[in-house]
Design a protein around this motif. Structure first.
Motif, PDB file in Angstrom:
ATOM      1  N   SER A  37       0.848  -1.341   0.227  1.00 27.44           N
ATOM      2  CA  SER A  37      -0.045  -0.145   0.013  1.00 27.44           C
ATOM      3  C   SER A  37       0.886   1.279   0.389  1.00 27.44           C
ATOM      4  CB  SER A  37      -0.790   0.330   1.328  1.00 27.44           C
ATOM      5  OG  SER A  37       0.006   0.348   2.119  1.00 27.44           O
ATOM      6  N   GLN A  38       2.275   1.219   0.181  1.00 32.82           N
ATOM      7  CA  GLN A  38       2.920   2.496   0.119  1.00 32.82           C
ATOM      8  C   GLN A  38       4.060   2.238  -0.385  1.00 32.82           C
ATOM      9  OE1 GLN A  38       3.910   2.508   4.622  1.00 32.82           O
ATOM     10  NE2 GLN A  38       4.352   4.450   4.254  1.00 32.82           N
ATOM     11  N   LEU A  39       5.067   3.222  -0.652  1.00 33.97           N
ATOM     12  CA  LEU A  39       6.412   3.765  -1.391  1.00 33.97           C
ATOM     13  C   LEU A  39       7.850   4.109  -0.340  1.00 33.97           C
ATOM     14  CD1 LEU A  39       6.139   4.515  -4.868  1.00 33.97           C
ATOM     15  CD2 LEU A  39       6.469   1.964  -4.116  1.00 33.97           C
ATOM     16  N   LEU A  40       7.977   3.989   0.604  1.00 34.43           N
ATOM     17  CA  LEU A  40       8.570   4.578   1.821  1.00 34.43           C
ATOM     18  C   LEU A  40      10.226   4.882   0.917  1.00 34.43           C
ATOM     19  CD1 LEU A  40       7.985   6.032   4.555  1.00 34.43           C
ATOM     20  CD2 LEU A  40       8.931   4.010   5.207  1.00 34.43           C
ATOM     21  N   SER A  41      10.679   5.988   1.595  1.00 32.94           N
ATOM     22  CA  SER A  41      12.074   5.669   1.117  1.00 32.94           C
ATOM     23  C   SER A  41      12.651   6.138   2.743  1.00 32.94           C
ATOM     24  CB  SER A  41      12.718   7.366  -0.056  1.00 32.94           C
ATOM     25  OG  SER A  41      12.117   8.424   0.804  1.00 32.94           O
ATOM     26  N   GLU A  42      14.489   6.203   2.491  1.00 30.79           N
ATOM     27  CA  GLU A  42      14.814   6.922   4.166  1.00 30.79           C
ATOM     28  C   GLU A  42      14.987   5.966   4.474  1.00 30.79           C
ATOM     29  OE1 GLU A  42      16.655   9.643   3.959  1.00 30.79           O
ATOM     30  OE2 GLU A  42      15.144  10.787   2.702  1.00 30.79           O
ATOM     31  N   SER A  43      16.056   5.312   4.999  1.00 28.31           N
ATOM     32  CA  SER A  43      16.441   4.246   5.835  1.00 28.31           C
ATOM     33  C   SER A  43      16.126   3.397   6.723  1.00 28.31           C
ATOM     34  CB  SER A  43      18.199   3.175   5.052  1.00 28.31           C
ATOM     35  OG  SER A  43      18.452   4.351   6.200  1.00 28.31           O
ATOM     36  N   HIS A  44      16.066   4.437   7.130  1.00 27.79           N
ATOM     37  CA  HIS A  44      15.533   4.821   8.939  1.00 27.79           C
ATOM     38  C   HIS A  44      14.203   4.336   9.392  1.00 27.79           C
ATOM     39  CE1 HIS A  44      20.215   7.164  10.362  1.00 27.79           C
ATOM     40  NE2 HIS A  44      19.818   5.352  10.420  1.00 27.79           N
ATOM     41  N   SER A  45      13.930   5.539   8.189  1.00 25.06           N
ATOM     42  CA  SER A  45      12.053   5.338   8.045  1.00 25.06           C
ATOM     43  C   SER A  45      11.692   3.527   7.526  1.00 25.06           C
ATOM     44  CB  SER A  45      10.858   6.273   7.754  1.00 25.06           C
ATOM     45  OG  SER A  45      11.535   8.029   7.461  1.00 25.06           O
ATOM     46  N   ILE A  46      12.540   3.423   7.296  1.00 21.23           N
ATOM     47  CA  ILE A  46      11.948   2.262   6.562  1.00 21.23           C
ATOM     48  C   ILE A  46      12.296   0.861   7.574  1.00 21.23           C
ATOM     49  CG2 ILE A  46      12.127   0.077   4.786  1.00 21.23           C
ATOM     50  CD1 ILE A  46      12.906   1.861   3.436  1.00 21.23           C
ATOM     51  N   LEU A  47      13.169   0.865   8.219  1.00 22.47           N
ATOM     52  CA  LEU A  47      14.069   0.507   9.454  1.00 22.47           C
ATOM     53  C   LEU A  47      12.391   0.069  10.701  1.00 22.47           C
ATOM     54  CD1 LEU A  47      17.875   1.047  10.050  1.00 22.47           C
ATOM     55  CD2 LEU A  47      16.277  -0.870   9.162  1.00 22.47           C
ATOM     56  N   ARG A  48      11.759   1.373  11.182  1.00 22.63           N
ATOM     57  CA  ARG A  48      11.512   1.915  12.051  1.00 22.63           C
ATOM     58  C   ARG A  48       9.880   0.917  11.090  1.00 22.63           C
ATOM     59  NH1 ARG A  48      13.545   7.123  11.705  1.00 22.63           N
ATOM     60  NH2 ARG A  48      14.790   7.743  13.717  1.00 22.63           N
ATOM     61  N   LEU A  49       9.348   1.187  10.067  1.00 20.08           N
ATOM     62  CA  LEU A  49       8.199   0.804   9.328  1.00 20.08           C
ATOM     63  C   LEU A  49       8.445  -1.369  10.234  1.00 20.08           C
ATOM     64  CD1 LEU A  49       5.429   1.054   8.137  1.00 20.08           C
ATOM     65  CD2 LEU A  49       6.927   0.548   5.951  1.00 20.08           C
ATOM     66  N   ILE A  50       9.376  -1.452   9.371  1.00 19.99           N
ATOM     67  CA  ILE A  50       9.479  -2.567   9.812  1.00 19.99           C
ATOM     68  C   ILE A  50       9.517  -3.737  11.405  1.00 19.99           C
ATOM     69  CG2 ILE A  50      10.699  -4.769   8.995  1.00 19.99           C
ATOM     70  CD1 ILE A  50      11.832  -3.298   6.887  1.00 19.99           C
ATOM     71  N   CYS A  51       9.962  -2.943  11.419  1.00 14.56           N
ATOM     72  CA  CYS A  51       9.751  -2.988  13.169  1.00 14.56           C
ATOM     73  C   CYS A  51       8.672  -2.814  13.858  1.00 14.56           C
ATOM     74  CB  CYS A  51      10.962  -1.967  13.967  1.00 14.56           C
ATOM     75  SG  CYS A  51      12.244  -2.859  13.993  1.00 14.56           S
ATOM     76  N   SER A  52       7.676  -1.672  13.539  1.00 12.71           N
ATOM     77  CA  SER A  52       6.583  -1.415  13.935  1.00 12.71           C
ATOM     78  C   SER A  52       5.254  -2.681  13.532  1.00 12.71           C
ATOM     79  CB  SER A  52       5.734  -0.338  13.963  1.00 12.71           C
ATOM     80  OG  SER A  52       6.561   0.930  14.076  1.00 12.71           O
ATOM     81  N   GLU A  53       5.644  -2.495  11.876  1.00 15.15           N
ATOM     82  CA  GLU A  53       4.978  -3.736  11.569  1.00 15.15           C
ATOM     83  C   GLU A  53       4.613  -5.101  12.085  1.00 15.15           C
ATOM     84  OE1 GLU A  53       3.409  -2.131   7.250  1.00 15.15           O
ATOM     85  OE2 GLU A  53       5.167  -3.537   7.245  1.00 15.15           O
ATOM     86  N   HIS A  54       5.515  -5.732  12.847  1.00 15.65           N
ATOM     87  CA  HIS A  54       5.925  -6.551  13.392  1.00 15.65           C
ATOM     88  C   HIS A  54       6.959  -6.722  14.444  1.00 15.65           C
ATOM     89  CE1 HIS A  54       6.195  -7.840   8.767  1.00 15.65           C
ATOM     90  NE2 HIS A  54       6.650  -7.321   8.342  1.00 15.65           N
ATOM     91  N   GLN A  55       6.343  -5.889  15.199  1.00 20.48           N
ATOM     92  CA  GLN A  55       6.130  -5.716  16.949  1.00 20.48           C
ATOM     93  C   GLN A  55       8.066  -6.232  16.802  1.00 20.48           C
ATOM     94  OE1 GLN A  55       3.300  -7.700  15.265  1.00 20.48           O
ATOM     95  NE2 GLN A  55       2.852  -5.520  15.152  1.00 20.48           N
ATOM     96  N   LEU A  56       9.367  -6.313  16.065  1.00 23.87           N
ATOM     97  CA  LEU A  56      10.157  -6.646  16.188  1.00 23.87           C
ATOM     98  C   LEU A  56      10.994  -5.665  17.327  1.00 23.87           C
ATOM     99  CD1 LEU A  56      11.401  -6.154  12.787  1.00 23.87           C
ATOM    100  CD2 LEU A  56      10.384  -8.671  14.045  1.00 23.87           C
ATOM    101  N   ASN A  57      10.295  -6.025  18.894  1.00 31.01           N
ATOM    102  CA  ASN A  57      10.524  -4.913  20.026  1.00 31.01           C
ATOM    103  C   ASN A  57      11.734  -5.484  20.483  1.00 31.01           C
ATOM    104  OD1 ASN A  57       8.523  -3.489  20.001  1.00 31.01           O
ATOM    105  ND2 ASN A  57       6.909  -5.781  21.153  1.00 31.01           N
ATOM    106  N   ASP A  58      12.563  -6.077  20.525  1.00 27.24           N
ATOM    107  CA  ASP A  58      14.424  -6.709  20.560  1.00 27.24           C
ATOM    108  C   ASP A  58      15.114  -5.585  20.213  1.00 27.24           C
ATOM    109  OD1 ASP A  58      13.634  -8.411  22.121  1.00 27.24           O
ATOM    110  OD2 ASP A  58      14.304  -9.700  20.913  1.00 27.24           O
ATOM    111  N   TRP A  59      14.888  -5.320  18.609  1.00 30.55           N
ATOM    112  CA  TRP A  59      15.421  -3.922  17.713  1.00 30.55           C
ATOM    113  C   TRP A  59      15.027  -2.430  17.649  1.00 30.55           C
ATOM    114  CZ3 TRP A  59      19.816  -6.403  14.939  1.00 30.55           C
ATOM    115  CH2 TRP A  59      19.884  -7.635  14.947  1.00 30.55           C
ATOM    116  N   TYR A  60      14.031  -2.513  18.387  1.00 33.93           N
ATOM    117  CA  TYR A  60      13.262  -1.169  18.654  1.00 33.93           C
ATOM    118  C   TYR A  60      12.181  -1.000  19.410  1.00 33.93           C
ATOM    119  CZ  TYR A  60      12.199   3.566  16.960  1.00 33.93           C
ATOM    120  OH  TYR A  60      11.546   4.981  16.884  1.00 33.93           O
ATOM    121  N   PRO A  61      12.368  -1.205  20.902  1.00 38.19           N
ATOM    122  CA  PRO A  61      11.608  -1.188  22.324  1.00 38.19           C
ATOM    123  C   PRO A  61      10.804  -0.290  22.090  1.00 38.19           C
ATOM    124  CG  PRO A  61      13.876  -1.488  22.785  1.00 38.19           C
ATOM    125  CD  PRO A  61      14.240  -1.097  21.472  1.00 38.19           C
TER     126      PRO A  61
END
Length: 204
Positions: free
Chosen positions: A60-84
């Motif tokens: 549903s989206q196109l996202l640039s900027e690597s840090h925004s991408i990292l945060r999105l992935i962590c949020s969508e998949h509950q990767l709390n070890d990587w981004y508590p």
């Protein structure tokens, strides 16, 4: 499923690739193969008007900027070890992400770019100037790692992935001789299976 549009040797793509691998998420790689002004190619410009060399394509989206991408992935998949979820710890991680993006990364990119230019007296002076500017940032990172195992605390986070990809660029260019804490930290991050895979071009 994600599709990661990337230039194979980009440190910005590497950090996203490592997270996707470590989280064992399904994704496709769509490499940008041409170095010559790839931002201006029509298909990439349509994909990313901001002219970035990395874009994450979702359903549903196109996202640039690597840090925004990292945060999105962590949020969508509950990767709390990587981004508590802890607000203070997350703020510390964000602080180091911003430090890397705004302070360290521009100097690393400029230094490596200057190395690609035809050697000249002016170019050598430019490289020396960048090295001098880079030194206090490396000292700051090293000092942080004297006191703790990872940049934001006791556990590895997306901030470590981000900074380690820039440190990797400096190492392979012969521009960094890390002191003990920086070397120990880098070895721990770089031995991640996902990081090891990025040592090959991100084309498959």
């Amino acid at each position: 499923m994600y599709t990661l549009h990337n230039f194979p040797y980009s440190q910005h793509a590497r950090r996203v690739f490592v997270l996707l691998e470590q989280a064992q998420l399904h994704y496709n790689i769509a490499p940008i193969r041409q170095v010559e002004d790839p931002q201006l190619r029509p298909e990439l410009q349509a994909l990313n008007p901001k002219h970035q060399l990395i874009t994450l394509e979702t359903a549903s989206q196109l996202l640039s900027e690597s840090h925004s991408i990292l945060r999105l992935i962590c949020s969508e998949h509950q990767l709390n070890d990587w981004y508590p979820e802890d607000h203070q710890l997350r703020a510390t991680i964000d602080q180091w992400l911003d430090w890397n993006q705004c302070q360290l990364s521009p100097l690393v990119s400029e230094l490596l770019w200057q190395q690609l230019l035809t050697p000249s007296a002016k170019q050598r002076l430019t490289v020396s100037s960048i090295r001098a500017k880079l030194e206090p940032f490396i000292e700051h990172l090293t000092e942080q790692l004297w006191h703790q195992s990872y940049v934001a605390g006791k556990s590895m986070s997306i901030a470590d992935l981000s900074i380690a990809t820039n440190v990797h660029q400096l190492l392979i260019a012969g521009e960094l001789k890390p002191s003990a804490p920086l070397q120990v930290w880098y070895e721990k991050v770089s031995q991640l299976p996902g990081f090891q895979r990025t040592l090959k071009p991100l084309a498959s």
